[in-house]
Write a protein that holds these residues in place. Structure first.
Motif, mmCIF file in Angstrom:
data_model
loop_
_atom_site.group_PDB
_atom_site.id
_atom_site.type_symbol
_atom_site.label_atom_id
_atom_site.label_comp_id
_atom_site.label_asym_id
_atom_site.label_seq_id
_atom_site.Cartn_x
_atom_site.Cartn_y
_atom_site.Cartn_z
ATOM 1 N N LEU A 254 54.745 40.366 52.519
ATOM 2 C CA LEU A 254 54.804 41.769 52.931
ATOM 3 C C LEU A 254 53.709 42.554 52.221
ATOM 4 O O LEU A 254 53.502 42.384 51.025
ATOM 5 C CB LEU A 254 56.179 42.295 52.484
ATOM 6 N N SER A 255 53.019 43.416 52.956
ATOM 7 C CA SER A 255 51.998 44.273 52.355
ATOM 8 C C SER A 255 52.602 45.639 52.034
ATOM 9 O O SER A 255 53.144 46.297 52.930
ATOM 10 C CB SER A 255 50.833 44.430 53.346
ATOM 11 N N LEU A 256 52.514 46.058 50.769
ATOM 12 C CA LEU A 256 53.038 47.376 50.363
ATOM 13 C C LEU A 256 51.909 48.163 49.684
ATOM 14 O O LEU A 256 51.851 48.253 48.455
ATOM 15 C CB LEU A 256 54.228 47.219 49.406
ATOM 16 N N PRO A 257 50.986 48.726 50.481
ATOM 17 C CA PRO A 257 49.792 49.337 49.894
ATOM 18 C C PRO A 257 50.089 50.510 48.965
ATOM 19 O O PRO A 257 49.400 50.685 47.957
ATOM 20 C CB PRO A 257 48.976 49.773 51.118
ATOM 21 N N MET A 258 51.102 51.317 49.267
ATOM 22 C CA MET A 258 51.390 52.473 48.405
ATOM 23 C C MET A 258 51.891 52.005 47.035
ATOM 24 O O MET A 258 51.494 52.540 46.001
ATOM 25 C CB MET A 258 52.444 53.379 49.050
ATOM 26 N N SER A 259 52.764 50.998 47.049
ATOM 27 C CA SER A 259 53.289 50.471 45.778
ATOM 28 C C SER A 259 52.161 49.864 44.950
ATOM 29 O O SER A 259 52.126 50.029 43.721
ATOM 30 C CB SER A 259 54.352 49.400 46.047
ATOM 31 N N ALA A 260 51.225 49.179 45.629
ATOM 32 C CA ALA A 260 50.103 48.560 44.911
ATOM 33 C C ALA A 260 49.235 49.627 44.250
ATOM 34 O O ALA A 260 48.823 49.474 43.092
ATOM 35 C CB ALA A 260 49.275 47.710 45.882
ATOM 36 N N GLN A 261 48.985 50.719 44.962
ATOM 37 C CA GLN A 261 48.181 51.818 44.393
ATOM 38 C C GLN A 261 48.853 52.385 43.153
ATOM 39 O O GLN A 261 48.206 52.635 42.135
ATOM 40 C CB GLN A 261 48.075 52.969 45.418
ATOM 41 N N VAL A 262 50.171 52.613 43.262
ATOM 42 C CA VAL A 262 50.902 53.204 42.137
ATOM 43 C C VAL A 262 50.874 52.247 40.941
ATOM 44 O O VAL A 262 50.648 52.668 39.798
ATOM 45 C CB VAL A 262 52.345 53.558 42.558
ATOM 46 N N ALA A 263 51.047 50.954 41.203
ATOM 47 C CA ALA A 263 51.009 49.971 40.110
ATOM 48 C C ALA A 263 49.641 49.984 39.434
ATOM 49 O O ALA A 263 49.544 49.914 38.205
ATOM 50 C CB ALA A 263 51.321 48.576 40.649
ATOM 51 N N GLU A 264 48.556 50.105 40.224
ATOM 52 C CA GLU A 264 47.201 50.139 39.641
ATOM 53 C C GLU A 264 47.008 51.378 38.775
ATOM 54 O O GLU A 264 46.412 51.316 37.706
ATOM 55 C CB GLU A 264 46.137 50.097 40.748
ATOM 56 N N LEU A 265 47.499 52.521 39.244
ATOM 57 C CA LEU A 265 47.387 53.748 38.445
ATOM 58 C C LEU A 265 48.179 53.605 37.141
ATOM 59 O O LEU A 265 47.752 54.059 36.076
ATOM 60 C CB LEU A 265 47.894 54.948 39.254
ATOM 61 N N MET A 266 49.341 52.949 37.223
ATOM 62 C CA MET A 266 50.135 52.714 36.010
ATOM 63 C C MET A 266 49.376 51.799 35.050
ATOM 64 O O MET A 266 49.369 52.023 33.838
ATOM 65 C CB MET A 266 51.494 52.119 36.369
ATOM 66 N N ASN A 267 48.698 50.766 35.596
ATOM 67 C CA ASN A 267 47.872 49.897 34.740
ATOM 68 C C ASN A 267 46.808 50.728 34.020
ATOM 69 O O ASN A 267 46.549 50.526 32.831
ATOM 70 C CB ASN A 267 47.178 48.819 35.584
ATOM 71 N N GLY A 268 46.200 51.648 34.770
ATOM 72 C CA GLY A 268 45.168 52.507 34.180
ATOM 73 C C GLY A 268 45.722 53.364 33.062
ATOM 74 O O GLY A 268 45.114 53.494 31.995
ATOM 75 N N LEU A 269 46.901 53.915 33.270
ATOM 76 C CA LEU A 269 47.509 54.772 32.245
ATOM 77 C C LEU A 269 47.865 53.950 30.999
ATOM 78 O O LEU A 269 47.653 54.402 29.861
ATOM 79 C CB LEU A 269 48.761 55.461 32.823
ATOM 80 N N ILE A 270 48.362 52.742 31.218
ATOM 81 C CA ILE A 270 48.708 51.880 30.075
ATOM 82 C C ILE A 270 47.447 51.542 29.277
ATOM 83 O O ILE A 270 47.440 51.571 28.039
ATOM 84 C CB ILE A 270 49.465 50.624 30.571
ATOM 85 N N ALA A 271 46.329 51.270 29.989
ATOM 86 C CA ALA A 271 45.058 50.976 29.309
ATOM 87 C C ALA A 271 44.537 52.199 28.552
ATOM 88 O O ALA A 271 43.717 52.067 27.651
ATOM 89 C CB ALA A 271 44.024 50.513 30.330
ATOM 90 N N ASN A 272 45.007 53.382 28.933
ATOM 91 C CA ASN A 272 44.610 54.623 28.247
ATOM 92 C C ASN A 272 45.693 55.083 27.279
ATOM 93 O O ASN A 272 45.959 56.283 27.150
ATOM 94 C CB ASN A 272 44.311 55.710 29.282
ATOM 95 N N ASP A 273 46.360 54.122 26.624
ATOM 96 C CA ASP A 273 47.357 54.400 25.575
ATOM 97 C C ASP A 273 48.597 55.113 26.097
ATOM 98 O O ASP A 273 49.269 55.822 25.341
ATOM 99 C CB ASP A 273 46.750 55.241 24.431
#
Ligand code: NAD
Length: 299
Positions: A254-273
């Motif tokens: 299943l493709s869930l593009p919105m969830s993938a975007q949100v997960a990527e933004l969360m990865n970015g926030l985690i990388a920024n402490d």
């Protein structure tokens, strides 16, 4: 006859949940790898367990409230785990948020021992755990659900048997998609307003009366404006849940593009402490992209 309860995982959520069961008079054996957490529960009247296996040996019902799928698999299915000590006729209830496939593995292992299992993840956060108002989403057999219901009633309010083993975790995954994507939508909306020079406080107030109103606009919109990012629900736990969502989607093709975007933004926030911040702090990732902070124009 009052059931003997085992409770493993006495963190932000598990501690108040276990306390409600103690307050209701259930005999409780508790276990946590953090000794101070276990000692506090013992001081409140619980008995101390020594291993997941020993907790299961002493219990009719074993409840787990652990961080992630590997923790649940280790504690329930691993060496000296719950399954090794589980009595025939006992019931295992995992209330952590984990993979649906973990829930199904636990259910199968319990069945092999002549016991039952439920997956029963929750929503409502620390406040819901403390106030015993959690929403509880349950997967498993009707008979096991009815047996667990008096315990759930001590910890929550909106309690639903959704389907078979794993259905509770699927429901929780659906919940986390809606929450994560809505946090992103509220972030973009308030950022647009603020950048246009329109007071985001007023925008939030205006929208709360209409079709776009939500608990997330109400509570997290306010956090974004007031910059109150102390958790709450930590971004690292929500990222874990988005990974559960995406892993499950992958298994289903299943493709869930919105969830993938949100997960990527969360990865970015985690990388920024940001790992330990509340998930409403996701707004700061949008602010980095805009080089502009919502708070800058909030009146
Ligand atoms: P937490 O990290 O505060 O608590 C987990 C506890 O488990 C800790 O006390 C830890 O020491 C203990 N633990 C870990 N491994 C263990 C082991 N092998 N044996 C015994 N104890 C062990 O996490 P939490 O916030 O209480 O969340 C628990 C679960 O509930 C997670 O799956 C989370 O996603 C979910 N959840 C959390 C919230 C929330 O707002 N915090 C809301 C809904 C659901």
């Amino acid at each position: 006859m009052t059931e003997q309860i085992g409770f493993i995982g006495l963190g932000i959520m598990g501690k108040p949940m276990a306390q409600h069961l103690l307050n209701a008079g259930y005999p409780l054996t508790v276990l946590d790898v953090v000794k101070s957490a276990q000692e506090q529960a013992v001081a409140a009247g619980a008995m101390a367990g020594t291993s997941p296996k020993s907790v299961a040996e002493q219990s009719d019902v074993v409840i787990t409230m652990l961080p992630d799928s590997p923790d649940v698999e280790q504690v329930i299915l691993g060496r000296e785990g719950v399954i090794e000590g589980l009595r025939a006729g006992a019931l295992v209830i995992d209330m952590s948020t984990v993979l649906p496939s973990t829930a199904r593995k636990v259910a199968q292992a319990a069945r092999d021992k002549g016991a039952d299992a439920l997956d029963a993840p929750v929503s409502g956060g620390q406040v819901g755990a403390v106030n015993a108002t959690l929403t509880i989403m349950v997967g498993g057999a009707q008979t096991a659900f009815e047996r667990a219901k008096p315990l759930f009633d001590k910890m929550g309010k909106n309690i639903t048997l959704v389907g078979d083993a794993g259905a509770g975790q699927i429901t929780k995954a659906a919940n986390q998609i809606i929450v994560g994507v809505t946090i992103a939508a509220v972030s973009e909306a308030l950022l647009l307003a603020a950048k246009a020079g329109v007071d985001p406080v007023k925008v939030r107030e205006a929208l709360m009366g209409g079709f776009a109103s939500s608990r997330i606009l109400e509570l997290h919109g306010n956090r974004m404006i007031q910059r109150t990012f102390a958790p709450g629900f930590k971004i690292k736990l929500h990222r874990k849940d988005m990974n559960l969502v995406l892993n499950t989607a992958r298994e289903l093709g299943l493709s869930l593009p919105m969830s993938a975007q949100v997960a990527e933004l969360m990865n970015g926030l985690i990388a920024n402490d940001g790992a330990e911040l509340d998930h409403s702090a996701l707004v700061t990732m949008f602010e980095k992209l805009a080089n502009f902070e919502i708070g800058a124009t909030a009146k």
